[in-house]
Design a protein around this motif. Sequence first.
Motif: not given
Length: 371
Positions: A250, A47, A2
């Motif tokens: 995301l 996610s 991420t």
Amino acid sequence: MTMEATSSSKDPVTFPCPGCGGPMHFDSEAQAMKCQFCGREETIAASDEQAIEYDLELDEEADPKRTDWGIRQQAVKCQNCGGESLIPLLQTATLCAFCGSPKVLLQDDSADTIRPETMIPFQISKDEAVASFRAWKKKRWFVPNAFKKGQIDSSLAGIYIPYWTFDSDTYSHYSAERGDYHYRTETRTRTVNGKTETYTETVRYTVWRHVSGDYGRSFDDVLIPASGQYDGELLRKLGNFRLDKLTGYLPEYLSGFIAERYSVNRNEGWIRARGQMNDTLHHEIRREIGGDEIRGLSVGTKYFNRTYKHILLPIWNANYSYKNKPYRYMVNGQTGLVSGHVPRSAVKIALFTLCCIAVAVPVIWWILQNE
């Protein structure tokens, strides 16, 4: 992984490459972040955010978490078509992603815009979208041959279109008159060549009776476009998205693309969804009643357990011109289906019309001669 969104006053980079510092965009073919300079790829961790069905009666929009897109954005509004989109902060927009007009204005940050919790990332690349359009236009009827065979220069923009989905349980009470056809043989008279003769004829008549009843139905994920830039028919022709492939939102998925800001709010979306539900209920209740005819149908429906989601779905939008006339097409960013407008050939349409007339005239003449 991420990645953390960053930006500076000189560089509109949203996700810097760990290797060279260049901008990383989401790549639909790799389904990963890809550096635009060195080509390095970085995987995106799935996610863990789950789709939440929000109660339509409550106002969760006040929750600041629901307006945090995880990436600073700015709104862009087109003075030509009125379209509003969201782009990374400090990025300069020179053309409208919807109509291609250069008349765009930067607005304030969209801090009050609900972000989606689920979305479908792009699965179709820009090159694949162009190839899909080329194959599609070759199959169109009544278009100029030069258009079918020629290369069309179009400006494609990858846009995440906002949608609402609505769920609801329903209870309906209905009443109507059901008509059933019956047949009887009747004896009649007629005059033929000055003589009276009798003959029998089968006559249809309708028997009507009152009917009423209750009907229960649950609706799941009624999909309503929240876009103000496309009519529903154009979006409908793109085919049904596979909503079972929805994934948690995301900000990485937005890197390199544009997210349209919804212009159909939640309440307007519910009104449209309710209209679709009503149409479905009337169709199913008519089938439930049966019979050959139905008249005076009255349906009263109560809606409860109403919930909604806000999602983003991927579409390639393209504007092009042919003989100085503007046209538009769109490609489903998940399936590759194409919907759009094409030029028409007046010569082909005229020839087709003449062929239809040439076929129809002898048929009509034969029917008249054999009556």
